[in-house]
Write a protein that holds these residues in place. Structure first.
Motif, short mmCIF file in Angstrom:
data_model
loop_
_atom_site.label_atom_id
_atom_site.label_comp_id
_atom_site.label_asym_id
_atom_site.label_seq_id
_atom_site.Cartn_x
_atom_site.Cartn_y
_atom_site.Cartn_z
N LEU A 68 0.82 -1.21 0.00
CA LEU A 68 0.00 0.00 0.00
C LEU A 68 0.85 1.27 0.00
CD1 LEU A 68 -2.88 -0.91 2.48
CD2 LEU A 68 -3.02 -0.64 0.01
N SER A 69 1.98 1.23 0.69
CA SER A 69 2.83 2.41 0.72
C SER A 69 3.48 2.67 -0.63
CB SER A 69 3.88 2.28 1.81
OG SER A 69 4.70 1.16 1.59
N VAL A 70 3.86 1.62 -1.34
CA VAL A 70 4.41 1.80 -2.69
C VAL A 70 3.32 2.33 -3.62
CG1 VAL A 70 5.31 0.57 -4.71
CG2 VAL A 70 6.26 0.12 -2.48
N ALA A 71 2.11 1.78 -3.52
CA ALA A 71 1.01 2.25 -4.37
C ALA A 71 0.69 3.72 -4.10
CB ALA A 71 -0.22 1.38 -4.15
N ALA A 72 0.67 4.11 -2.85
CA ALA A 72 0.38 5.51 -2.52
C ALA A 72 1.49 6.43 -3.02
CB ALA A 72 0.21 5.67 -1.00
N ALA A 73 2.74 6.01 -2.86
CA ALA A 73 3.85 6.83 -3.32
C ALA A 73 3.88 6.93 -4.84
CB ALA A 73 5.17 6.26 -2.80
N VAL A 74 3.56 5.85 -5.52
CA VAL A 74 3.53 5.87 -6.99
C VAL A 74 2.40 6.77 -7.49
CG1 VAL A 74 3.01 4.43 -9.01
CG2 VAL A 74 4.70 3.69 -7.36
N LEU A 75 1.24 6.68 -6.88
CA LEU A 75 0.14 7.57 -7.28
C LEU A 75 0.49 9.03 -7.04
CD1 LEU A 75 -3.04 5.64 -6.11
CD2 LEU A 75 -2.28 6.07 -8.44
N LEU A 76 1.13 9.31 -5.93
CA LEU A 76 1.56 10.68 -5.66
C LEU A 76 2.62 11.12 -6.66
CD1 LEU A 76 1.19 12.97 -3.47
CD2 LEU A 76 3.39 12.17 -2.66
N GLY A 77 3.55 10.24 -6.97
CA GLY A 77 4.58 10.56 -7.95
C GLY A 77 4.02 10.79 -9.34
N LEU A 78 3.04 9.98 -9.73
CA LEU A 78 2.41 10.17 -11.04
C LEU A 78 1.62 11.48 -11.08
CD1 LEU A 78 1.24 6.55 -11.85
CD2 LEU A 78 3.03 7.85 -13.01
N GLY A 79 0.98 11.82 -9.97
CA GLY A 79 0.27 13.10 -9.91
C GLY A 79 1.22 14.28 -10.02
N CYS A 80 2.36 14.18 -9.34
CA CYS A 80 3.36 15.25 -9.44
C CYS A 80 3.96 15.32 -10.84
CB CYS A 80 4.47 15.04 -8.41
SG CYS A 80 3.95 15.37 -6.73
N THR A 81 4.12 14.17 -11.47
CA THR A 81 4.62 14.15 -12.85
C THR A 81 3.64 14.84 -13.79
OG1 THR A 81 5.82 12.10 -12.45
CG2 THR A 81 5.35 12.64 -14.74
N LEU A 82 2.36 14.54 -13.64
CA LEU A 82 1.35 15.18 -14.50
C LEU A 82 1.28 16.68 -14.26
CD1 LEU A 82 -1.56 12.59 -14.41
CD2 LEU A 82 -0.09 13.17 -16.33
N ALA A 83 1.37 17.09 -13.00
CA ALA A 83 1.33 18.52 -12.70
C ALA A 83 2.56 19.23 -13.25
CB ALA A 83 1.24 18.73 -11.19
#
Length: 133
Positions: free
Chosen positions: A14-29
């Motif tokens: 779950l921590s990897v999934a949360a970090a990846v989603l946050l990283g993808l969101g920052c990448t898109l922004a």
């Protein structure tokens, strides 16, 4: 007696999934911000590849930094894992849209910046509201 709730960051999946989603969101922004800068200010598309790489590296570093900061152990491995999972998600999206797989350079870029972010996150100050395991 008081029950102790376990934190999201105690479960590695779950921590990897949360970090990846946050990283993808920052990448898109970052990609949207840099694309607007490229289109409205620079008016030249010659730097598009460099800006895309900068957005990818920013997203991988940010996601892995958050992972390392809240997970508090195995920053190098966890950051590299976050970068590799980000590559898998980006490659799957690119394959579904264009039918081609992205290059190995993106995998190297994401894992290197992910590892750097994970190490920096583990070595940063401990968050105040982090629950102990």
């Amino acid at each position: 007696m008081r029950r102790h709730r376990r934190s999201l960051w105690t479960n590695s999946g779950l921590s990897v999934a949360a970090a990846v989603l946050l990283g993808l969101g920052c990448t898109l922004a970052a990609a949207a911000l840099l694309a607007a800068l490229l289109f409205y200010v620079m008016r030249d598309m010659s730097m598009a590849g460099a800006f895309a790489g900068a957005a990818l590296s920013f997203g991988a570093y940010t996601g892995a930094y958050i992972y390392g900061k809240y997970r508090r152990r195995k920053g190098l491995f966890g950051g590299s894992l976050c970068g590799a999972v980000m590559y898998i998600v980006i490659a799957a999206a690119a394959f579904s849209i264009s039918g081609e797989i992205t290059g190995i350079k993106k995998l190297l870029l994401l894992t290197v910046f992910g590892a750097a972010g994970g190490v920096a996150g583990v070595n940063s100050k401990r968050p105040k509201k982090l629950r102990d395991q």
